[in-house]
Scaffold this motif. Structure first.
Motif, mmCIF file in Angstrom:
data_model
loop_
_atom_site.group_PDB
_atom_site.id
_atom_site.type_symbol
_atom_site.label_atom_id
_atom_site.label_comp_id
_atom_site.label_asym_id
_atom_site.label_seq_id
_atom_site.Cartn_x
_atom_site.Cartn_y
_atom_site.Cartn_z
ATOM 1 N N LEU A 141 0.857 -1.179 0.000
ATOM 2 C CA LEU A 141 0.000 0.000 0.000
ATOM 3 C C LEU A 141 0.894 1.230 0.000
ATOM 4 C CD1 LEU A 141 -3.274 0.404 1.962
ATOM 5 C CD2 LEU A 141 -1.705 2.319 1.756
ATOM 6 N N GLN A 438 -6.245 -1.950 -8.700
ATOM 7 C CA GLN A 438 -6.539 -0.521 -8.780
ATOM 8 C C GLN A 438 -6.663 -0.040 -10.225
ATOM 9 O OE1 GLN A 438 -3.491 2.245 -7.532
ATOM 10 N NE2 GLN A 438 -4.996 3.753 -6.847
ATOM 11 N N ASN A 451 -3.636 -3.988 -5.358
ATOM 12 C CA ASN A 451 -3.871 -3.454 -4.015
ATOM 13 C C ASN A 451 -4.900 -2.328 -4.044
ATOM 14 O OD1 ASN A 451 -3.692 -3.183 -1.235
ATOM 15 N ND2 ASN A 451 -1.456 -3.277 -1.228
ATOM 16 N N SER A 452 -5.202 -1.753 -2.908
ATOM 17 C CA SER A 452 -6.170 -0.689 -2.684
ATOM 18 C C SER A 452 -7.586 -1.257 -2.594
ATOM 19 C CB SER A 452 -6.118 0.396 -3.761
ATOM 20 O OG SER A 452 -6.919 0.075 -4.875
ATOM 21 N N THR A 453 -8.518 -0.374 -2.298
ATOM 22 C CA THR A 453 -9.932 -0.746 -2.231
ATOM 23 C C THR A 453 -10.665 -0.148 -3.421
ATOM 24 O OG1 THR A 453 -9.586 -0.188 0.110
ATOM 25 C CG2 THR A 453 -11.693 -1.186 -0.456
ATOM 26 N N ASP A 489 -9.114 -4.615 4.689
ATOM 27 C CA ASP A 489 -8.917 -3.168 4.743
ATOM 28 C C ASP A 489 -9.542 -2.515 5.967
ATOM 29 O OD1 ASP A 489 -7.622 -3.580 2.384
ATOM 30 O OD2 ASP A 489 -9.173 -2.750 1.112
ATOM 31 N N GLY A 498 -7.718 4.462 -2.434
ATOM 32 C CA GLY A 498 -7.156 4.207 -3.749
ATOM 33 C C GLY A 498 -8.124 4.198 -4.911
ATOM 34 N N ASP A 499 -9.369 4.636 -4.709
ATOM 35 C CA ASP A 499 -10.301 4.528 -5.846
ATOM 36 C C ASP A 499 -10.578 5.860 -6.531
ATOM 37 O OD1 ASP A 499 -11.925 5.674 -3.910
ATOM 38 O OD2 ASP A 499 -13.683 4.489 -4.450
ATOM 39 N N HIS A 505 -2.601 5.022 -3.330
ATOM 40 C CA HIS A 505 -3.470 4.138 -2.563
ATOM 41 C C HIS A 505 -4.037 4.860 -1.344
ATOM 42 C CE1 HIS A 505 -1.152 0.358 -4.164
ATOM 43 N NE2 HIS A 505 -2.107 0.732 -5.001
ATOM 44 N N SER A 511 -14.051 5.397 -1.412
ATOM 45 C CA SER A 511 -13.992 3.943 -1.267
ATOM 46 C C SER A 511 -14.761 3.492 -0.031
ATOM 47 C CB SER A 511 -12.542 3.475 -1.204
ATOM 48 O OG SER A 511 -11.847 4.095 -0.135
#
Length: 760
Positions: A141, A438, A451-453, A489, A498-499, A505, A511
């Motif tokens: 992240l 992502q 990674n990320s949401t 998360d 991250g969105d 991130h 998110s």
């Protein structure tokens, strides 16, 4: 001086925290006079009992403390210079914790999540990703250059903020070793201006100091992924000058991070008190103004025909309202706009879907695909996973709305096929990688950045597609993906992020609200209570991004002059340090559904605050904000100095389609008034005032007063307990009745679960 309060007790200025912090946290409370030269700390003298000689003067401290019924400790500390003169001095109050660990989860709402203890890149806004972040399943992240506690043991670290940098002026942590949660609340300001919030770890990371100060004196102020000289200055004091600081501490048993988040949501307004939303703009008037703007923004260019989602003719899909602003236009049930929406859906599904089934993120007016987050070593065009999640979710909602309106025959097979291909692409990615990543490559379907949401809203779209297309495997996938993001998360890191297209991130609000949408969608279709429990924790995380109080803005600023009540403004991300009028890009109706399912008013209160803060930012006659089109709004509400002190409280003279879209969606998908006829309860979201006049066995009479300068058409959702137990369809608003109340008028209505009747 502090007013006399019989419930308060004067206590020594320095005392072991065992008196204030029960449990095993082992903190020590210190009061100090700090003298500065500019922003450089020169001396710090600790009060012994109630006196200290420091910076050339004699100082006196009076501390009044009381223990509240909920276990909180409420403290007011009054500091007075009794004799002498003192240059550039501040009062600092510190809680020093000896049993500390880098495993502690540290939170400052809207600024710091998990201590921001992550790899950081760049020296500014939206930094380019280094090569090692591409096609790397093990990518850590990674955030922008934000205030953060260090990853490495052996080096001290400090986070220095001011209260304007936080959605709630608070510092919180969860200790996994002690299974304890801690919340320190303070006020935005003292007589010296905004206060400071500081977190300092030692090099060994086995002790930490949490400090509040009057005023804030930081060497550097955090910007959008960088830092700049703060310009802070401690005041000069003369004999008789004084300042009072007010703060409150909570120490409580907490099994995990979600327990801390849920407690914070309960108490985030405890010190500031209830905010006071103003009724200034009925949602029906907002909808009319914003849809008028959207009508004007329909264009026909070489690429295709669509409603412009930006201030230029290029098209950006999802996120900032491309193919989302079509939904309220379709909801108007206007033949001309319905055909325009159909043309945009034709354009999106024909021009932007890649071979894999994923969509590209945008296209120029002359028909060139727009790349996203590219690296020279990897020429394949990439697109945001978030945008693709938006496409699936909103495309499904368009199909459902057309059927609810009776226009199911208008649905093109190409639209359904595009949605089905996109859902299949997400299913293939999940099957292969166990996440959505992502950024993806629409030509191949490969994850370009992991990674990320960023896929937070994907499960909502997937479970809707599952029911629409009768593919049961997608329901299982939606449940698995929702649980994965929640566990990885929320439970383990206490953040989602991250969105957005312009951050790394970084933790962000979008998110958080996106995952809430997915959890409520899974609950909607399965009825399983565990999703509701997760959604309550997720709503608490969402609340950390929302201003919990009405900040004091500079009197000469635009917001200050308009006396806006900005509680409910939604912060963007830990990189983009500003609040905005609304959720990007959503009505927040998942909060309403959560309120309806649980009966807990805190979720309705949160949504009402968001809705009313949005109205404060809308440009209307006599209430000029953007100095742009009537009904326009823009994304910048700035309580802090991330963009310089001169930016605090000032709007930018432009407009953002996404904020206008969020307003339209709130006007449609959130009932103006919600009534439970069995409980005899009324909750008002719209800018009207309601009063229960009479109650009968299965009906109620309520008075609806419109105090605004505009005529209102207020939607009502009335139901009994049995009806409230059933999930609310995504298109329920189509059937809600409306009550018209002229500006300044009061209307009486009789309400039953079957409908409403105007009383002459």
């Amino acid at each position: 001086m502090i007013p006399a309060l019989c419930a308060w007790h004067i206590v020594p200025a320095q005392q072991p925290a065992a008196d204030d912090l029960p449990g095993q946290l082992q903190g020590v409370l210190r009061y100090r006079i700090c003298q500065y030269e500019g922003t450089t700390l020169k001396t710090a003298q600790t009060f012994q009992q109630d006196r200290v000689q420091a910076a050339g003067g004699d100082w006196r401290l009076q501390v009044n403390k009381r223990v509240l019924p909920d276990g909180a400790t409420d403290i007011q500390a009054a500091c007075r210079l009794e004799k002498g003169n003192a240059r550039q001095c501040a009062l600092s109050i510190s809680l020093d914790f000896a049993r500390w660990s880098p495993q502690h989860y540290v939170l400052v709402p809207a600024s710091v999540y998990n201590g921001n203890r992550y790899r950081a890149i760049g020296e500014g806004y939206n930094p380019d990703y280094p090569r090692d972040m591409y096609y790397n399943p093990q990518v850590p992240l990674t955030i922008s250059n934000n205030p953060r506690l260090s990853i490495q043991t052996g080096e001290p670290s400090t986070i220095a903020l001011q209260t304007g940098n936080a959605a709630t002026p608070a510092i919180c942590f969860f200790s996994p070793q002690e299974k304890k949660g801690f919340i320190l609340l303070t006020t935005q300001q003292t007589s010296l201006g905004n206060s400071g919030l500081t977190i300092t770890e030692n090099a060994a990371k086995d002790s930490c100091s949490l400090s509040i100060s009057a005023p804030a004196v930081r060497r550097l102020a955090p910007g959008f992924g960088d830092f700049h000289a703060s310009g802070d200055r401690a005041p000069d004091w003369k004999a008789g000058d004084e300042v009072t600081m007010h703060f409150r501490t909570y120490v409580f048993d907490a099994e995990d991070i979600p327990a801390l988040l849920r407690r914070l949501m309960q108490v985030r307004k405890a010190l500031s008190g209830p905010n006071a939303p103003r009724n200034i703009l009925p949602m029906s008037k907002l909808l009319q103004c914003a849809t008028d703007i959207c009508r004007q923004n329909f264009i026909e260019v070489k690429a295709g025909a669509y409603y412009r989602p930006e201030n230029n003719d290029d098209f950006q899909l999802g996120w900032v309202s491309g193919m989302i602003n079509t939904f309220p236009m379709l909801a108007l049930n206007d033949a001309k706009e319905r055909q325009r929406v159909a043309r945009e859906l034709d354009f999106v599904t024909a021009k932007l879907q890649g071979k894999s089934g994923y969509f590209y993120g945008g296209i120029t007016a002359d028909g060139k695909l727009r790349p996203e987050k590219m690296h020279p070593a990897f020429p394949e065009l990439q697109a945001m996973v978030r945008k693709n999640g938006d496409v699936l979710f909103w495309l499904m909602k368009h199909l459902l709305l057309l059927k609810a309106q009776g226009y199911g025959r208008m649905i093109r097979p190409e639209w359904e096929q595009a949605a089905k291909r996109l859902a299949a692409a997400f299913a293939a990615t999940w099957e292969k990688h166990g996440e959505f990543g992502q950024f993806i490559a629409p030509a191949t379907g490969d994850i370009a950045v992991y990674n990320s949401t960023a896929g937070a809203i994907v499960p909502a779209g997937m479970i809707m597609a599952s029911r629409y297309f009768h593919v049961t495997a997608w329901t299982t996938m939606a449940k698995d993906a929702s649980a994965f993001y929640y566990r990885r998360d929320v439970e383990k890191q206490g953040l989602t992020g991250g969105d957005c297209g312009d951050i790394s991130h970084d933790a962000n609000s979008e998110s958080a609200f996106g995952l809430l949408e997915s959890l409520m969608a899974v609950y909607h279709y399965t009825g399983e209570q565990r999703w509701l429990h997760m959604a309550e924790t997720q709503a608490a995380l969402c609340a950390t991004w929302v201003l919990s109080y009405d900040p004091v803005f500079p009197s000469g600023s635009a917001i200050g002059r308009l006396q806006c009540h900005m509680a409910g403004a939604v912060w963007a991300s830990i990189q983009n340090k500003h609040a905005a009028p609304g959720i990007c890009t959503s009505s927040g109706d998942a909060l309403f559904k959560l309120f309806r399912a649980t009966g807990h008013r805190q979720y309705a209160d949160l949504l009402r605050d968001i809705q009313h803060a949005h109205a404060e930012a809308v440009n209307m006659p006599g209430h000029l904000t953007t100095h742009n089109l009537t009904g326009s709004s823009m994304e910048r509400i700035q309580p802090g100095d991330a963009e310089g002190k001169e930016s605090i409280g000032n709007f930018i003279n432009t407009r953002n389609s996404w904020t206008e879209t969020a307003g339209m969606l709130m006007a449609l998908e959130v009932p103006g008034i919600y009534i439970n006829t069995d409980k005899k309860e009324v909750y008002t979201f719209d800018h009207v005032v309601t009063e229960i006049i009479a109650t009968e066995k299965s009906s109620m009479v309520i008075a609806i007063t419109n105090p605004t300068a505009y005529d209102a058409s207020v939607s009502l959702l009335a139901e009994n307990n049995r009806q409230a137990a059933a999930p609310l369809p995504y298109t329920a608003f189509v059937k809600w009745p409306h009550v018209r109340a002229g500006a300044g008028q009061t209307v009486k209505v009789r309400v039953t679960a079957a409908g409403i009747a105007i009383i002459p």
